[in-house]
Design a protein around this motif. Structure first.
Motif, PDB file in Angstrom:
ATOM      1  N   LEU A   1       4.969   2.591 -48.688  1.00  0.00           N
ATOM      2  CA  LEU A   1       4.616   3.927 -49.148  1.00  0.00           C
ATOM      3  C   LEU A   1       4.925   4.978 -48.087  1.00  0.00           C
ATOM      4  CD1 LEU A   1       3.203   5.287 -51.652  1.00  0.00           C
ATOM      5  CD2 LEU A   1       1.145   5.333 -50.242  1.00  0.00           C
ATOM      6  N   GLU A   2       4.892   4.572 -46.815  1.00  0.00           N
ATOM      7  CA  GLU A   2       5.228   5.474 -45.705  1.00  0.00           C
ATOM      8  C   GLU A   2       6.722   5.447 -45.374  1.00  0.00           C
ATOM      9  OE1 GLU A   2       3.186   7.535 -44.404  1.00  0.00           O
ATOM     10  OE2 GLU A   2       1.221   6.793 -45.034  1.00  0.00           O
ATOM     11  N   ASN A   3       7.514   4.857 -46.281  1.00  0.00           N
ATOM     12  CA  ASN A   3       8.980   4.796 -46.157  1.00  0.00           C
ATOM     13  C   ASN A   3       9.441   3.987 -44.942  1.00  0.00           C
ATOM     14  OD1 ASN A   3       9.390   6.488 -48.452  1.00  0.00           O
ATOM     15  ND2 ASN A   3       8.910   8.268 -47.164  1.00  0.00           N
ATOM     16  N   VAL A   4       8.698   2.938 -44.613  1.00  0.00           N
ATOM     17  CA  VAL A   4       9.094   2.046 -43.525  1.00  0.00           C
ATOM     18  C   VAL A   4      10.191   1.117 -44.024  1.00  0.00           C
ATOM     19  CG1 VAL A   4       8.350   0.173 -42.017  1.00  0.00           C
ATOM     20  CG2 VAL A   4       6.861   2.154 -42.377  1.00  0.00           C
ATOM     21  N   GLU A   5      11.320   1.098 -43.326  1.00  0.00           N
ATOM     22  CA  GLU A   5      12.448   0.251 -43.713  1.00  0.00           C
ATOM     23  C   GLU A   5      12.495  -1.035 -42.901  1.00  0.00           C
ATOM     24  OE1 GLU A   5      17.329   0.522 -44.280  1.00  0.00           O
ATOM     25  OE2 GLU A   5      16.213   2.182 -43.367  1.00  0.00           O
ATOM     26  N   PHE A   6      12.161  -0.927 -41.603  1.00  0.00           N
ATOM     27  CA  PHE A   6      12.256  -2.082 -40.708  1.00  0.00           C
ATOM     28  C   PHE A   6      10.925  -2.354 -40.029  1.00  0.00           C
ATOM     29  CE2 PHE A   6      16.551  -0.212 -40.725  1.00  0.00           C
ATOM     30  CZ  PHE A   6      17.294  -1.303 -41.139  1.00  0.00           C
ATOM     31  N   ILE A   7      10.636  -3.643 -39.820  1.00  0.00           N
ATOM     32  CA  ILE A   7       9.541  -4.070 -38.958  1.00  0.00           C
ATOM     33  C   ILE A   7      10.142  -4.966 -37.883  1.00  0.00           C
ATOM     34  CG2 ILE A   7       7.417  -5.417 -38.785  1.00  0.00           C
ATOM     35  CD1 ILE A   7       6.761  -4.700 -41.634  1.00  0.00           C
ATOM     36  N   PHE A   8       9.869  -4.651 -36.630  1.00  0.00           N
ATOM     37  CA  PHE A   8      10.342  -5.457 -35.510  1.00  0.00           C
ATOM     38  C   PHE A   8       9.177  -6.352 -35.065  1.00  0.00           C
ATOM     39  CE2 PHE A   8      12.424  -1.345 -35.536  1.00  0.00           C
ATOM     40  CZ  PHE A   8      13.767  -1.688 -35.506  1.00  0.00           C
ATOM     41  N   GLY A   9       9.412  -7.644 -34.976  1.00  0.00           N
ATOM     42  CA  GLY A   9       8.273  -8.480 -34.627  1.00  0.00           C
ATOM     43  C   GLY A   9       8.606  -9.929 -34.353  1.00  0.00           C
ATOM     44  N   TYR A  10       7.526 -10.667 -34.120  1.00  0.00           N
ATOM     45  CA  TYR A  10       7.621 -12.095 -33.806  1.00  0.00           C
ATOM     46  C   TYR A  10       6.378 -12.769 -34.411  1.00  0.00           C
ATOM     47  CZ  TYR A  10       9.300 -16.062 -31.033  1.00  0.00           C
ATOM     48  OH  TYR A  10       9.831 -17.259 -30.634  1.00  0.00           O
ATOM     49  N   PRO A  11       6.548 -13.800 -35.251  1.00  0.00           N
ATOM     50  CA  PRO A  11       5.398 -14.364 -35.970  1.00  0.00           C
ATOM     51  C   PRO A  11       4.502 -15.232 -35.095  1.00  0.00           C
ATOM     52  CG  PRO A  11       7.394 -15.582 -36.502  1.00  0.00           C
ATOM     53  CD  PRO A  11       7.811 -14.430 -35.626  1.00  0.00           C
TER      54      PRO A  11
ATOM     55  N   LYS B   1      12.488  -5.094 -44.572  1.00  0.00           N
ATOM     56  CA  LYS B   1      13.377  -5.833 -43.670  1.00  0.00           C
ATOM     57  C   LYS B   1      12.666  -6.113 -42.352  1.00  0.00           C
ATOM     58  CE  LYS B   1      17.288  -3.436 -45.748  1.00  0.00           C
ATOM     59  NZ  LYS B   1      18.334  -2.395 -45.554  1.00  0.00           N
ATOM     60  N   HIS B   2      12.513  -7.384 -42.030  1.00  0.00           N
ATOM     61  CA  HIS B   2      11.891  -7.769 -40.768  1.00  0.00           C
ATOM     62  C   HIS B   2      12.973  -8.197 -39.790  1.00  0.00           C
ATOM     63  CE1 HIS B   2       9.945 -10.390 -37.796  1.00  0.00           C
ATOM     64  NE2 HIS B   2       8.882  -9.635 -38.002  1.00  0.00           N
ATOM     65  N   ILE B   3      12.910  -7.665 -38.569  1.00  0.00           N
ATOM     66  CA  ILE B   3      13.872  -8.001 -37.515  1.00  0.00           C
ATOM     67  C   ILE B   3      13.185  -8.937 -36.535  1.00  0.00           C
ATOM     68  CG2 ILE B   3      15.447  -7.095 -35.776  1.00  0.00           C
ATOM     69  CD1 ILE B   3      15.971  -6.171 -38.718  1.00  0.00           C
ATOM     70  N   LEU B   4      13.645 -10.166 -36.497  1.00  0.00           N
ATOM     71  CA  LEU B   4      13.057 -11.177 -35.610  1.00  0.00           C
ATOM     72  C   LEU B   4      13.629 -11.027 -34.203  1.00  0.00           C
ATOM     73  CD1 LEU B   4      11.272 -13.736 -35.283  1.00  0.00           C
ATOM     74  CD2 LEU B   4      13.321 -15.074 -35.828  1.00  0.00           C
TER      75      LEU B   4
ATOM     76  N   LYS C   1      23.413 -11.300 -32.558  1.00  0.00           N
ATOM     77  CA  LYS C   1      24.242 -12.233 -33.318  1.00  0.00           C
ATOM     78  C   LYS C   1      23.677 -12.447 -34.719  1.00  0.00           C
ATOM     79  CE  LYS C   1      26.269 -16.862 -33.201  1.00  0.00           C
ATOM     80  NZ  LYS C   1      26.383 -18.140 -32.450  1.00  0.00           N
ATOM     81  N   GLN C   2      22.356 -12.597 -34.816  1.00  0.00           N
ATOM     82  CA  GLN C   2      21.732 -12.874 -36.109  1.00  0.00           C
ATOM     83  C   GLN C   2      21.910 -11.723 -37.082  1.00  0.00           C
ATOM     84  OE1 GLN C   2      17.726 -14.347 -35.911  1.00  0.00           O
ATOM     85  NE2 GLN C   2      17.272 -13.845 -38.041  1.00  0.00           N
ATOM     86  N   TYR C   3      21.778 -10.474 -36.584  1.00  0.00           N
ATOM     87  CA  TYR C   3      21.828  -9.306 -37.477  1.00  0.00           C
ATOM     88  C   TYR C   3      23.145  -8.545 -37.391  1.00  0.00           C
ATOM     89  CZ  TYR C   3      16.892 -10.362 -37.893  1.00  0.00           C
ATOM     90  OH  TYR C   3      15.706 -11.003 -38.129  1.00  0.00           O
ATOM     91  N   LYS C   4      24.130  -9.132 -36.700  1.00  0.00           N
ATOM     92  CA  LYS C   4      25.478  -8.563 -36.607  1.00  0.00           C
ATOM     93  C   LYS C   4      25.446  -7.127 -36.088  1.00  0.00           C
ATOM     94  CE  LYS C   4      27.185 -11.545 -40.303  1.00  0.00           C
ATOM     95  NZ  LYS C   4      27.815 -11.617 -41.646  1.00  0.00           N
ATOM     96  N   ILE C   5      24.793  -6.968 -34.937  1.00  0.00           N
ATOM     97  CA  ILE C   5      24.673  -5.658 -34.293  1.00  0.00           C
ATOM     98  C   ILE C   5      25.884  -5.433 -33.391  1.00  0.00           C
ATOM     99  CG2 ILE C   5      23.285  -4.224 -32.769  1.00  0.00           C
ATOM    100  CD1 ILE C   5      21.977  -4.792 -35.452  1.00  0.00           C
ATOM    101  N   ASN C   6      26.637  -4.391 -33.663  1.00  0.00           N
ATOM    102  CA  ASN C   6      27.828  -4.074 -32.871  1.00  0.00           C
ATOM    103  C   ASN C   6      27.552  -2.878 -31.969  1.00  0.00           C
ATOM    104  OD1 ASN C   6      29.307  -6.131 -34.083  1.00  0.00           O
ATOM    105  ND2 ASN C   6      30.035  -4.806 -35.730  1.00  0.00           N
ATOM    106  N   ILE C   7      27.499  -3.138 -30.677  1.00  0.00           N
ATOM    107  CA  ILE C   7      27.312  -2.075 -29.691  1.00  0.00           C
ATOM    108  C   ILE C   7      28.251  -2.337 -28.515  1.00  0.00           C
ATOM    109  CG2 ILE C   7      24.908  -1.587 -30.304  1.00  0.00           C
ATOM    110  CD1 ILE C   7      24.016  -3.263 -27.963  1.00  0.00           C
ATOM    111  N   PHE C   8      28.551  -1.276 -27.773  1.00  0.00           N
ATOM    112  CA  PHE C   8      29.305  -1.414 -26.529  1.00  0.00           C
ATOM    113  C   PHE C   8      28.316  -1.459 -25.362  1.00  0.00           C
ATOM    114  CE2 PHE C   8      32.453   0.688 -29.266  1.00  0.00           C
ATOM    115  CZ  PHE C   8      33.548  -0.155 -29.083  1.00  0.00           C
ATOM    116  N   ILE C   9      28.566  -2.343 -24.421  1.00  0.00           N
ATOM    117  CA  ILE C   9      27.737  -2.440 -23.222  1.00  0.00           C
ATOM    118  C   ILE C   9      28.639  -2.316 -21.999  1.00  0.00           C
ATOM    119  CG2 ILE C   9      26.158  -3.864 -21.866  1.00  0.00           C
ATOM    120  CD1 ILE C   9      25.337  -5.262 -24.434  1.00  0.00           C
ATOM    121  N   ILE C  10      28.346  -1.343 -21.147  1.00  0.00           N
ATOM    122  CA  ILE C  10      29.044  -1.221 -19.863  1.00  0.00           C
ATOM    123  C   ILE C  10      28.059  -1.608 -18.772  1.00  0.00           C
ATOM    124  CG2 ILE C  10      30.125   0.349 -18.218  1.00  0.00           C
ATOM    125  CD1 ILE C  10      31.255   1.909 -20.534  1.00  0.00           C
TER     126      ILE C  10
END
Length: 558
Positions: A15-25, A42-45, A439-448
């Motif tokens: 209801l508060e328009n939350v799309e993602f929860i970041f967590g660990y069970p 959507k839960h991000i492990l 790797k699990q969520y196919k996150i593409n970022i550049f790291i220098i």
């Protein structure tokens, strides 16, 4: 309609328009995780609870949304403490949902049971402990209001396991709650009868509705402005009235200019010790006017006789009268030209300053930048020009390991944007387990990775203050980053030469991939200028200190 208490937690978040929860069970929150399994949220492990809070932090700061974290009781919660403190210092909106043992086992040293309130009370904005499952929707609704009300900050909700059970059935959902209205000070009358004015802006200006207002305000008032470290990314860096940022490693000209100003208008900054150095010697000629929404930030470090407790956008809509400051501009331009040369170019070896400037030149500032803490953080701040909200770093607490998970959170909030993490080998190793999350969520970022094989900022302080005694500042067992990154099926490259790096980055910038670029930089390169501890703003290690020339400036001629 009947609904279980565990499900209504998730429904209230939706209801508060939350799309993602970041967590660990964990055991204390399994009822909630079972409810997540049955919904579309959507839960991000993550791989460590601290990373979950940093991800929510980056997500919140880059999008102006609330980052939501879900962890279990005991060690799951204590692993979040560093992230909560980071969020509290830098003012980001986070709601942490923490599991707790059943009510009858609380305060009995039960397995994985801790006093979460007293552990975290000094570093959070508010704490709710659920005492009845009928209060769930009310508490969650209030938490979302609290995290945005006045100064942003983290809110914690403690859920005993027996109160989130599917056995508990609720009949009524989502009670109506009136929004609190903020009372502001309408009596703002200000005449700038001063000859050397300056405007100092902080992290409190990072808001869309303030961005354009501030540009118009500066355009009308025609007064030069400077930024704190946390204020970077809160304004248009192309603005001709912008001079630079101040502080311990800030621009030499800015630290000098603010020292000789006669009035400072502070907008959304708490004037912390990294800005002021010695409070007693901070800007001795200045009258300070402080505008902030948080009463606790006013006169916290520097006494301000004149202050206005109001929203910044309200202040920026006011009109002010000011004097002609042509002579002040001549003074500013002199020091801007005097301190123009920042470092010596070297096109054979990799210098961190070159790296950052090349990245900005190639990308034209289109990156969202996340940094860890150390020398690379200061180089990024000094040599990259940031667009609105594109600079996300741990400025208040200085949390090593913040950058990588924060960059992941930024990517979740800005799926079509390019994200760049600027880090060092010391900071990256603190949170490198989140490569698995990428790797699990196919996150593409550049790291220098600016790799000088040492804890750069520690080493610099040891050179300046401890007669080159490098006690535990060199890292002698750095992993083979290329093999480490390749083991996750990501791209990785090593560079020793600045020309090869420049050619490579020009070609790879347009690709949407995860790429780790390990750049070996000159170990002797340090961050300058650096202020001398417990001295005034204009005393720093650079070309020379302007302090000894202070008596030669006759201000009455202005």
């Amino acid at each position: 309609m009947k609904i279980s208490s565990s499900k209504i937690i998730i429904e209230s978040l939706l209801l508060e328009n939350v799309e993602f929860i970041f967590g660990y069970p964990g055991g204390a929150v399994l009822h909630i995780y079972d409810a997540i399994f049955k919904t579309k949220i959507k839960h991000i492990l993550v791989r460590h609870e601290q990373a979950a809070v940093h991800m929510a932090d980056g997500y919140s700061r880059s999008s102006n949304l609330v980052g939501v974290v879900l962890v279990t009781s005991g060690p799951g919660y204590t692993n979040c403490i560093t992230g909560l403190a980071t969020s509290n210092f830098d003012g980001s909106s986070i709601i942490l949902l923490s599991g707790q043992v059943i009510k009858k086992l609380i305060a009995q040293n039960s397995f994985q049971e801790l006093d979460n309130l007293n552990i975290s009370n000094p570093i959070i904005k508010n704490f709710y402990s659920l005492n009845c499952y009928y209060n769930i929707q009310y508490i969650i609704s209030q938490s979302f209001k609290k995290t945005f009300f006045l100064k942003k900050g983290p809110v914690v909700i403690d859920f005993p396991k027996d109160l989130t059970s599917s056995i508990n059935i609720l009949r009524n959902k989502y009670p109506f709650i009136k929004k609190k209205k903020l009372i502001i000070n309408n009596n703002i009358k200000l005449k700038l009868n001063y000859k050397r004015p300056i405007i100092l802006i902080g992290g409190g200006l990072k808001d869309k509705k303030i961005f354009n207002l501030f540009n118009n305000f500066i355009k009308n008032i025609k007064i030069p402005f400077i930024s704190t470290f946390m204020g970077l990314g809160g304004f248009n860096y192309r603005n001709p009235y912008y001079l630079g940022w101040l502080g311990m490693h800030g621009d030499a000209c800015v630290n000098t200019i603010i020292h000789f100003s006669d009035i400072i208008i502070c907008l959304g900054t708490r004037l912390d010790d990294r800005i002021t150095n010695n409070n007693d010697k901070f800007c001795p000629y200045s009258n300070i006017i402080h505008i902030d929404i948080d009463l606790n930030s006013i006169s916290k470090n520097i006494y301000c006789k004149n202050f206005f407790l109001c929203e910044i956008d309200f202040f920026l809509k006011k009109k002010f009268f000011y004097k002609n400051i042509k002579n002040w501009w001549k003074f500013i331009i002199f020091f801007k030209n005097f301190f123009y040369k920042k470092y010596k170019n070297d096109f054979l070896f990799c210098k961190p300053q070159n790296i950052i400037e090349f990245v900005f030149y190639i990308s034209r500032g289109k990156f969202f930048i996340s940094t860890d803490v150390g020398q690379h953080q200061m180089f990024a701040a000094k040599y990259f020009n940031f667009n609105f909200k594109c600079f996300i770093t741990s400025g208040g607490l200085g949390t090593m390991g913040f950058g990588f998970p924060s960059a992941i959170g930024i990517k979740f909030a800005n799926k079509n944007k390019k994200i760049l993490l600027i880090t060092g080998e010391g900071s990256f190793q603190m949170m490198m387990q989140e490569l698995s999350t990428c790797k699990q969520y196919k996150i593409n970022i550049f790291i220098i990775n600016l790799n000088n094989q040492s804890l750069g900022m520690v080493k610099q302080w040891q050179e300046l203050n401890y007669n080159n005694r490098y006690s535990q500042s060199y890292i002698y067992s750095i992993p083979n980053f290329k093999k480490l990154i390749n083991s996750y099926n990501f791209y990785s490259f090593n560079f020793y030469n600045i020309k090869k790096f420049y050619t490579f980055f020009q070609n790879i910038f347009f690709l949407d991939i995860f790429c780790f670029i390990n750049v070996y930089i000159n170990q002797k390169e340090n961050v300058f200028p650096i202020q001398i501890y417990n001295k005034s703003m204009c005393e720093f290690i650079a070309f020379f200190s302007i302090k000894k020339y202070e008596k030669k400036f006759y201000f009455f001629n202005f």
